[in-house]
Write a protein that holds these residues in place. Structure first.
Motif, PDB file in Angstrom:
ATOM      1  N   ASN A 228       0.825  -1.204   0.000  1.00  0.00           N
ATOM      2  CA  ASN A 228       0.000   0.000   0.000  1.00  0.00           C
ATOM      3  C   ASN A 228       0.862   1.257   0.000  1.00  0.00           C
ATOM      4  N   ARG A 229       1.975   1.229   0.744  1.00  0.00           N
ATOM      5  CA  ARG A 229       2.878   2.370   0.734  1.00  0.00           C
ATOM      6  C   ARG A 229       3.514   2.554  -0.647  1.00  0.00           C
ATOM      7  N   TYR A 230       3.894   1.439  -1.272  1.00  0.00           N
ATOM      8  CA  TYR A 230       4.454   1.542  -2.620  1.00  0.00           C
ATOM      9  C   TYR A 230       3.427   2.129  -3.589  1.00  0.00           C
ATOM     10  N   PHE A 231       2.177   1.717  -3.428  1.00  0.00           N
ATOM     11  CA  PHE A 231       1.129   2.234  -4.309  1.00  0.00           C
ATOM     12  C   PHE A 231       0.939   3.740  -4.099  1.00  0.00           C
ATOM     13  N   ASP A 232       0.928   4.175  -2.839  1.00  0.00           N
ATOM     14  CA  ASP A 232       0.794   5.604  -2.559  1.00  0.00           C
ATOM     15  C   ASP A 232       1.965   6.390  -3.135  1.00  0.00           C
ATOM     16  N   CYS A 233       3.181   5.849  -2.986  1.00  0.00           N
ATOM     17  CA  CYS A 233       4.352   6.539  -3.549  1.00  0.00           C
ATOM     18  C   CYS A 233       4.261   6.624  -5.069  1.00  0.00           C
ATOM     19  N   ALA A 234       3.777   5.545  -5.692  1.00  0.00           N
ATOM     20  CA  ALA A 234       3.638   5.564  -7.147  1.00  0.00           C
ATOM     21  C   ALA A 234       2.609   6.599  -7.592  1.00  0.00           C
ATOM     22  N   VAL A 235       1.478   6.663  -6.872  1.00  0.00           N
ATOM     23  CA  VAL A 235       0.446   7.650  -7.217  1.00  0.00           C
ATOM     24  C   VAL A 235       0.985   9.070  -7.044  1.00  0.00           C
ATOM     25  N   ASP A 236       1.699   9.320  -5.932  1.00  0.00           N
ATOM     26  CA  ASP A 236       2.260  10.657  -5.717  1.00  0.00           C
ATOM     27  C   ASP A 236       3.280  11.010  -6.792  1.00  0.00           C
ATOM     28  N   SER A 237       4.095  10.052  -7.193  1.00  0.00           N
ATOM     29  CA  SER A 237       5.096  10.325  -8.228  1.00  0.00           C
ATOM     30  C   SER A 237       4.431  10.627  -9.577  1.00  0.00           C
ATOM     31  N   ILE A 238       3.390   9.866  -9.899  1.00  0.00           N
ATOM     32  CA  ILE A 238       2.682  10.112 -11.160  1.00  0.00           C
ATOM     33  C   ILE A 238       2.018  11.485 -11.147  1.00  0.00           C
ATOM     34  N   TYR A 239       1.415  11.851 -10.003  1.00  0.00           N
ATOM     35  CA  TYR A 239       0.773  13.158  -9.915  1.00  0.00           C
ATOM     36  C   TYR A 239       1.798  14.294 -10.004  1.00  0.00           C
ATOM     37  N   ALA A 240       2.958  14.106  -9.361  1.00  0.00           N
ATOM     38  CA  ALA A 240       4.006  15.123  -9.445  1.00  0.00           C
ATOM     39  C   ALA A 240       4.512  15.271 -10.874  1.00  0.00           C
ATOM     40  N   ALA A 241       4.654  14.141 -11.577  1.00  0.00           N
ATOM     41  CA  ALA A 241       5.066  14.211 -12.979  1.00  0.00           C
ATOM     42  C   ALA A 241       4.011  14.904 -13.832  1.00  0.00           C
ATOM     43  N   PHE A 242       2.727  14.635 -13.533  1.00  0.00           N
ATOM     44  CA  PHE A 242       1.643  15.287 -14.270  1.00  0.00           C
ATOM     45  C   PHE A 242       1.653  16.800 -14.047  1.00  0.00           C
ATOM     46  N   MET A 243       1.896  17.231 -12.798  1.00  0.00           N
ATOM     47  CA  MET A 243       1.902  18.668 -12.509  1.00  0.00           C
ATOM     48  C   MET A 243       3.105  19.372 -13.123  1.00  0.00           C
ATOM     49  N   SER A 244       4.202  18.642 -13.326  1.00  0.00           N
ATOM     50  CA  SER A 244       5.403  19.264 -13.883  1.00  0.00           C
ATOM     51  C   SER A 244       5.449  19.232 -15.406  1.00  0.00           C
ATOM     52  N   MET A 245       4.536  18.520 -16.033  1.00  0.00           N
ATOM     53  CA  MET A 245       4.580  18.403 -17.487  1.00  0.00           C
ATOM     54  C   MET A 245       4.348  19.725 -18.216  1.00  0.00           C
ATOM     55  N   PRO A 246       3.407  20.608 -17.781  1.00  0.00           N
ATOM     56  CA  PRO A 246       3.241  21.872 -18.526  1.00  0.00           C
ATOM     57  C   PRO A 246       4.508  22.699 -18.591  1.00  0.00           C
ATOM     58  N   GLY A 247       5.362  22.614 -17.554  1.00  0.00           N
ATOM     59  CA  GLY A 247       6.582  23.408 -17.566  1.00  0.00           C
ATOM     60  C   GLY A 247       7.666  22.870 -18.469  1.00  0.00           C
ATOM     61  N   VAL A 248       7.619  21.594 -18.784  1.00  0.00           N
ATOM     62  CA  VAL A 248       8.669  20.996 -19.621  1.00  0.00           C
ATOM     63  C   VAL A 248       8.184  20.709 -21.035  1.00  0.00           C
ATOM     64  N   ARG A 249       6.963  21.042 -21.320  1.00  0.00           N
ATOM     65  CA  ARG A 249       6.432  20.768 -22.650  1.00  0.00           C
ATOM     66  C   ARG A 249       7.037  21.730 -23.673  1.00  0.00           C
ATOM     67  N   MET A 250       7.440  21.242 -24.803  1.00  0.00           N
ATOM     68  CA  MET A 250       8.029  22.061 -25.862  1.00  0.00           C
ATOM     69  C   MET A 250       6.922  22.562 -26.790  1.00  0.00           C
TER      70      MET A 250
END
Length: 313
Positions: A158-180
Protein backbone atom coordinates in the motif's frame (compact mmCIF):
# COMPACT_ATOMS: atom_id res chain seq x y z
CA UNK A 1 9.99 -28.47 25.87
CA UNK A 2 8.30 -28.37 22.50
CA UNK A 3 7.17 -24.75 22.92
CA UNK A 4 10.42 -23.25 24.12
CA UNK A 5 11.06 -21.25 21.01
CA UNK A 6 7.50 -20.10 20.34
CA UNK A 7 6.83 -16.38 20.75
CA UNK A 8 3.73 -15.39 22.61
CA UNK A 9 1.68 -12.20 23.19
CA UNK A 10 2.09 -9.87 26.13
CA UNK A 11 1.35 -11.50 29.54
CA UNK A 12 1.48 -9.73 32.90
CA UNK A 13 2.79 -11.61 35.93
CA UNK A 14 2.12 -9.54 39.06
CA UNK A 15 3.39 -10.29 42.57
CA UNK A 16 2.69 -9.06 46.09
CA UNK A 17 6.13 -7.55 46.81
CA UNK A 18 9.17 -6.03 45.09
CA UNK A 19 10.03 -9.38 43.51
CA UNK A 20 6.97 -9.09 41.24
CA UNK A 21 7.68 -8.04 37.67
CA UNK A 22 5.85 -7.61 34.37
CA UNK A 23 6.83 -10.10 31.75
CA UNK A 24 5.92 -9.06 28.23
CA UNK A 25 6.13 -11.43 25.34
CA UNK A 26 4.61 -11.52 21.88
CA UNK A 27 3.80 -14.44 19.70
CA UNK A 28 6.17 -15.35 16.93
CA UNK A 29 7.19 -18.34 14.93
CA UNK A 30 10.49 -18.93 13.24
CA UNK A 31 10.32 -18.53 9.48
CA UNK A 32 12.70 -21.35 8.65
CA UNK A 33 12.89 -25.06 9.29
CA UNK A 34 15.78 -26.98 10.74
CA UNK A 35 17.19 -27.21 7.21
CA UNK A 36 16.43 -25.60 3.86
CA UNK A 37 17.87 -26.34 0.45
CA UNK A 38 20.08 -23.70 -1.11
CA UNK A 39 20.36 -23.04 -4.84
CA UNK A 40 23.61 -25.02 -5.06
CA UNK A 41 22.02 -28.16 -3.63
CA UNK A 42 23.40 -27.78 -0.08
CA UNK A 43 21.29 -27.38 3.01
CA UNK A 44 21.26 -24.66 5.65
CA UNK A 45 20.39 -25.41 9.26
CA UNK A 46 18.53 -23.02 11.57
CA UNK A 47 19.29 -23.00 15.29
CA UNK A 48 17.80 -21.29 18.31
CA UNK A 49 19.57 -19.06 20.89
CA UNK A 50 21.18 -22.11 22.55
CA UNK A 51 22.59 -23.46 19.28
CA UNK A 52 20.09 -26.34 19.14
CA UNK A 53 18.18 -27.24 15.98
CA UNK A 54 14.92 -25.35 16.02
CA UNK A 55 11.77 -27.34 16.78
CA UNK A 56 8.17 -26.20 16.46
CA UNK A 57 5.30 -27.64 18.52
CA UNK A 58 7.45 -30.64 19.39
CA UNK A 59 7.88 -31.61 15.73
CA UNK A 60 11.02 -31.88 13.71
CA UNK A 61 12.25 -28.98 11.63
CA UNK A 62 11.45 -30.78 8.38
CA UNK A 63 7.72 -30.57 9.16
CA UNK A 64 7.79 -26.76 9.34
CA UNK A 65 9.43 -25.85 6.07
CA UNK A 66 7.82 -22.67 4.71
CA UNK A 67 6.39 -22.55 1.25
CA UNK A 68 7.83 -20.23 -1.33
CA UNK A 69 4.95 -17.77 -0.87
CA UNK A 70 5.47 -17.65 2.92
CA UNK A 71 9.21 -17.11 2.54
CA UNK A 72 8.57 -14.02 0.39
CA UNK A 73 6.52 -12.34 3.12
CA UNK A 74 8.32 -9.93 5.47
CA UNK A 75 8.96 -11.44 8.90
CA UNK A 76 7.45 -9.37 11.74
CA UNK A 77 9.25 -9.99 15.04
CA UNK A 78 9.27 -6.56 16.65
CA UNK A 79 8.94 -6.56 20.47
CA UNK A 80 8.72 -10.37 20.71
CA UNK A 81 10.50 -12.78 23.07
CA UNK A 82 10.61 -16.60 23.12
CA UNK A 83 8.10 -18.50 25.25
CA UNK A 84 10.98 -20.15 27.12
CA UNK A 85 12.03 -16.79 28.56
CA UNK A 86 8.49 -16.20 29.84
CA UNK A 87 8.42 -19.62 31.52
CA UNK A 88 11.89 -19.08 33.01
CA UNK A 89 10.95 -15.72 34.46
CA UNK A 90 7.75 -17.11 35.99
CA UNK A 91 9.67 -19.97 37.61
CA UNK A 92 12.24 -17.52 38.98
CA UNK A 93 9.48 -15.29 40.30
CA UNK A 94 7.68 -18.20 41.98
CA UNK A 95 10.90 -19.45 43.58
CA UNK A 96 11.81 -15.94 44.83
CA UNK A 97 8.38 -15.52 46.39
CA UNK A 98 8.63 -18.93 48.02
CA UNK A 99 12.05 -18.19 49.52
CA UNK A 100 10.78 -14.86 50.85
CA UNK A 101 7.76 -16.59 52.39
CA UNK A 102 9.91 -19.26 54.06
CA UNK A 103 12.20 -16.58 55.55
CA UNK A 104 9.34 -14.52 56.98
CA UNK A 105 7.02 -17.28 58.28
CA UNK A 106 8.92 -18.08 61.53
CA UNK A 107 8.34 -14.56 62.83
CA UNK A 108 4.57 -14.73 62.29
CA UNK A 109 1.76 -16.25 64.28
CA UNK A 110 0.06 -19.48 63.25
CA UNK A 111 -2.94 -17.67 61.79
CA UNK A 112 -0.73 -15.31 59.79
CA UNK A 113 1.31 -18.26 58.48
CA UNK A 114 -1.78 -19.98 57.16
CA UNK A 115 -3.02 -16.75 55.62
CA UNK A 116 0.29 -16.01 53.85
CA UNK A 117 0.62 -19.61 52.60
CA UNK A 118 -2.93 -19.45 51.24
CA UNK A 119 -2.24 -16.11 49.51
CA UNK A 120 0.93 -17.46 47.93
CA UNK A 121 -0.80 -20.61 46.77
CA UNK A 122 -3.72 -18.73 45.22
CA UNK A 123 -1.45 -16.22 43.54
CA UNK A 124 0.85 -18.84 42.07
CA UNK A 125 -2.14 -20.88 40.93
CA UNK A 126 -3.44 -17.87 39.00
CA UNK A 127 -0.04 -17.21 37.40
CA UNK A 128 0.50 -20.85 36.42
CA UNK A 129 -3.03 -21.09 35.03
CA UNK A 130 -2.36 -18.05 32.87
CA UNK A 131 0.91 -19.60 31.76
CA UNK A 132 -0.87 -22.85 30.87
CA UNK A 133 -3.40 -20.95 28.76
CA UNK A 134 -0.55 -19.06 27.13
CA UNK A 135 1.34 -22.27 26.30
CA UNK A 136 -1.75 -23.92 24.79
CA UNK A 137 -2.56 -20.79 22.83
CA UNK A 138 1.03 -20.65 21.52
CA UNK A 139 0.34 -23.74 19.44
CA UNK A 140 -1.46 -21.47 16.98
CA UNK A 141 1.37 -18.92 16.88
CA UNK A 142 2.61 -19.96 13.40
CA UNK A 143 -0.76 -19.28 11.80
CA UNK A 144 -1.06 -15.91 13.57
CA UNK A 145 2.51 -15.08 12.59
CA UNK A 146 1.62 -15.76 8.96
CA UNK A 147 -1.32 -13.36 9.28
CA UNK A 148 0.94 -10.68 10.74
CA UNK A 149 3.44 -11.21 7.94
CA UNK A 150 0.67 -10.96 5.35
CA UNK A 151 -0.63 -7.75 6.94
CA UNK A 152 2.90 -6.28 6.94
CA UNK A 153 3.28 -7.25 3.28
CA UNK A 154 -0.03 -5.61 2.34
CA UNK A 155 0.95 -2.45 4.25
CA UNK A 156 4.24 -2.25 2.37
CA UNK A 157 2.46 -2.73 -0.96
CA UNK A 158 0.00 0.00 0.00
CA UNK A 159 2.88 2.37 0.73
CA UNK A 160 4.45 1.54 -2.62
CA UNK A 161 1.13 2.23 -4.31
CA UNK A 162 0.79 5.60 -2.56
CA UNK A 163 4.35 6.54 -3.55
CA UNK A 164 3.64 5.56 -7.15
CA UNK A 165 0.45 7.65 -7.22
CA UNK A 166 2.26 10.66 -5.72
CA UNK A 167 5.10 10.33 -8.23
CA UNK A 168 2.68 10.11 -11.16
CA UNK A 169 0.77 13.16 -9.91
CA UNK A 170 4.01 15.12 -9.44
CA UNK A 171 5.07 14.21 -12.98
CA UNK A 172 1.64 15.29 -14.27
CA UNK A 173 1.90 18.67 -12.51
CA UNK A 174 5.40 19.26 -13.88
CA UNK A 175 4.58 18.40 -17.49
CA UNK A 176 3.24 21.87 -18.53
CA UNK A 177 6.58 23.41 -17.57
CA UNK A 178 8.67 21.00 -19.62
CA UNK A 179 6.43 20.77 -22.65
CA UNK A 180 8.03 22.06 -25.86
CA UNK A 181 5.91 24.45 -27.87
CA UNK A 182 5.33 24.04 -31.58
CA UNK A 183 7.57 25.98 -33.95
CA UNK A 184 6.09 29.31 -35.09
CA UNK A 185 6.37 28.52 -38.77
CA UNK A 186 3.85 31.15 -39.92
CA UNK A 187 5.53 34.12 -38.28
CA UNK A 188 8.97 32.85 -39.29
CA UNK A 189 7.86 32.74 -42.93
CA UNK A 190 6.42 36.27 -42.66
CA UNK A 191 9.66 37.69 -41.24
CA UNK A 192 11.76 35.96 -43.88
CA UNK A 193 9.54 37.20 -46.70
CA UNK A 194 8.75 40.76 -45.55
CA UNK A 195 11.72 41.49 -43.27
CA UNK A 196 9.51 42.60 -40.33
CA UNK A 197 6.78 41.39 -38.02
CA UNK A 198 3.45 43.07 -38.70
CA UNK A 199 1.40 41.68 -35.81
CA UNK A 200 2.95 43.41 -32.81
CA UNK A 201 0.42 45.10 -30.47
CA UNK A 202 0.05 48.86 -30.89
CA UNK A 203 0.63 49.37 -27.16
CA UNK A 204 4.26 48.38 -27.58
CA UNK A 205 4.94 51.58 -29.52
CA UNK A 206 3.91 53.67 -26.53
CA UNK A 207 6.43 51.84 -24.35
CA UNK A 208 9.32 52.40 -26.75
CA UNK A 209 11.03 55.78 -26.15
CA UNK A 210 11.16 58.07 -29.19
CA UNK A 211 14.52 58.54 -30.91
CA UNK A 212 16.72 61.39 -29.72
CA UNK A 213 16.60 64.65 -31.65
CA UNK A 214 19.65 65.86 -33.44
CA UNK A 215 21.29 69.19 -32.52
CA UNK A 216 19.74 70.82 -35.55
CA UNK A 217 16.27 69.59 -34.61
CA UNK A 218 16.75 70.75 -31.02
CA UNK A 219 17.79 74.21 -32.23
CA UNK A 220 14.77 74.47 -34.52
CA UNK A 221 12.42 73.32 -31.77
CA UNK A 222 13.75 75.87 -29.28
CA UNK A 223 13.42 78.65 -31.87
CA UNK A 224 9.82 77.61 -32.54
CA UNK A 225 9.01 77.62 -28.82
CA UNK A 226 10.65 81.05 -28.45
CA UNK A 227 8.49 82.38 -31.31
CA UNK A 228 5.31 81.05 -29.67
CA UNK A 229 6.30 82.64 -26.33
CA UNK A 230 7.05 85.95 -28.04
CA UNK A 231 3.68 85.88 -29.81
CA UNK A 232 1.81 85.23 -26.59
CA UNK A 233 3.56 88.12 -24.83
CA UNK A 234 2.88 90.52 -27.73
CA UNK A 235 -0.75 89.43 -28.08
CA UNK A 236 -1.74 90.70 -24.66
CA UNK A 237 -0.52 88.10 -22.17
CA UNK A 238 -1.09 89.77 -18.78
CA UNK A 239 2.27 90.48 -17.19
CA UNK A 240 2.62 92.30 -13.83
CA UNK A 241 4.42 95.66 -13.88
CA UNK A 242 7.28 94.39 -11.75
CA UNK A 243 7.91 91.61 -14.27
CA UNK A 244 8.06 93.75 -17.43
CA UNK A 245 11.78 93.11 -17.52
CA UNK A 246 12.23 89.78 -19.36
CA UNK A 247 14.37 88.00 -21.91
CA UNK A 248 13.24 85.32 -24.40
CA UNK A 249 15.89 82.81 -25.45
CA UNK A 250 16.39 79.06 -25.88
CA UNK A 251 12.63 78.39 -25.73
CA UNK A 252 12.27 80.12 -22.34
CA UNK A 253 11.22 83.49 -21.00
CA UNK A 254 13.24 84.78 -18.06
CA UNK A 255 11.54 87.31 -15.75
CA UNK A 256 13.83 89.24 -13.43
CA UNK A 257 12.68 91.36 -10.49
CA UNK A 258 15.79 93.05 -9.08
CA UNK A 259 16.38 92.29 -5.44
CA UNK A 260 13.56 89.74 -5.29
CA UNK A 261 13.65 86.76 -7.69
CA UNK A 262 14.39 85.44 -11.15
CA UNK A 263 11.96 82.97 -12.79
CA UNK A 264 12.28 80.94 -16.00
CA UNK A 265 9.05 79.82 -17.75
CA UNK A 266 8.30 77.86 -20.92
CA UNK A 267 5.50 76.13 -22.82
CA UNK A 268 5.17 72.36 -23.06
CA UNK A 269 2.82 72.45 -26.08
CA UNK A 270 2.06 74.72 -29.02
CA UNK A 271 -1.57 75.51 -28.14
CA UNK A 272 -2.46 79.04 -27.00
CA UNK A 273 -4.39 78.06 -23.88
CA UNK A 274 -1.67 75.91 -22.39
CA UNK A 275 -0.60 77.27 -18.98
CA UNK A 276 2.96 78.33 -18.35
CA UNK A 277 5.39 75.83 -16.94
CA UNK A 278 7.92 77.05 -14.38
CA UNK A 279 11.37 75.72 -15.13
CA UNK A 280 13.21 77.27 -12.18
CA UNK A 281 13.06 80.06 -9.62
CA UNK A 282 16.07 81.81 -8.09
CA UNK A 283 15.47 83.93 -5.01
CA UNK A 284 17.58 87.09 -4.99
CA UNK A 285 16.77 88.00 -1.39
CA UNK A 286 19.55 87.10 1.01
CA UNK A 287 20.00 87.50 4.73
CA UNK A 288 22.61 89.59 6.43
CA UNK A 289 25.84 87.59 6.44
CA UNK A 290 26.74 89.13 9.78
CA UNK A 291 23.84 87.35 11.49
CA UNK A 292 24.46 83.95 13.10
CA UNK A 293 23.46 80.87 11.14
CA UNK A 294 20.39 80.12 13.28
CA UNK A 295 18.97 83.58 12.37
CA UNK A 296 19.52 83.25 8.62
CA UNK A 297 16.45 82.83 6.39
CA UNK A 298 16.26 79.34 4.81
CA UNK A 299 14.41 79.42 1.46
CA UNK A 300 12.99 76.18 0.00
CA UNK A 301 12.99 76.86 -3.74
CA UNK A 302 11.23 73.60 -4.56
CA UNK A 303 8.20 74.45 -2.46
CA UNK A 304 8.04 77.89 -4.05
CA UNK A 305 8.05 76.35 -7.56
CA UNK A 306 5.30 73.85 -6.67
CA UNK A 307 3.12 76.54 -5.09
CA UNK A 308 3.56 78.92 -8.04
CA UNK A 309 2.85 76.15 -10.55
CA UNK A 310 -0.45 75.38 -8.82
CA UNK A 311 -1.45 79.05 -9.14
CA UNK A 312 -0.62 79.10 -12.86
CA UNK A 313 -2.64 75.97 -13.56
Amino acid sequence: MGHDMQRVPSTTLSGSNSASQTVTSHMDTRHAASSQSLPNGTSQAYHDERGQPWMQNGASGGDTALSDSDADLPQVDTKMIPLSITISRLITYAYTELVTLVDTLPARTEADRRSEILKYTDHMTDMLTKLLVLVRWAKHAPQIQKCQNAIAYLDSQNRYFDCAVDSIYAAFMSMPGVRMRNYDVGNAAEILSTGSYQRLPVAIKRMVPPPKLSKHQVRETLEAISGIIRRRILCGEPVPLAMRRYVIKNGRIVFTVPGEFEAQLTLLQYEDNIPWHIVSVRVLVAGDPLLPSEQQIAVNTRQIVEFAQQILV
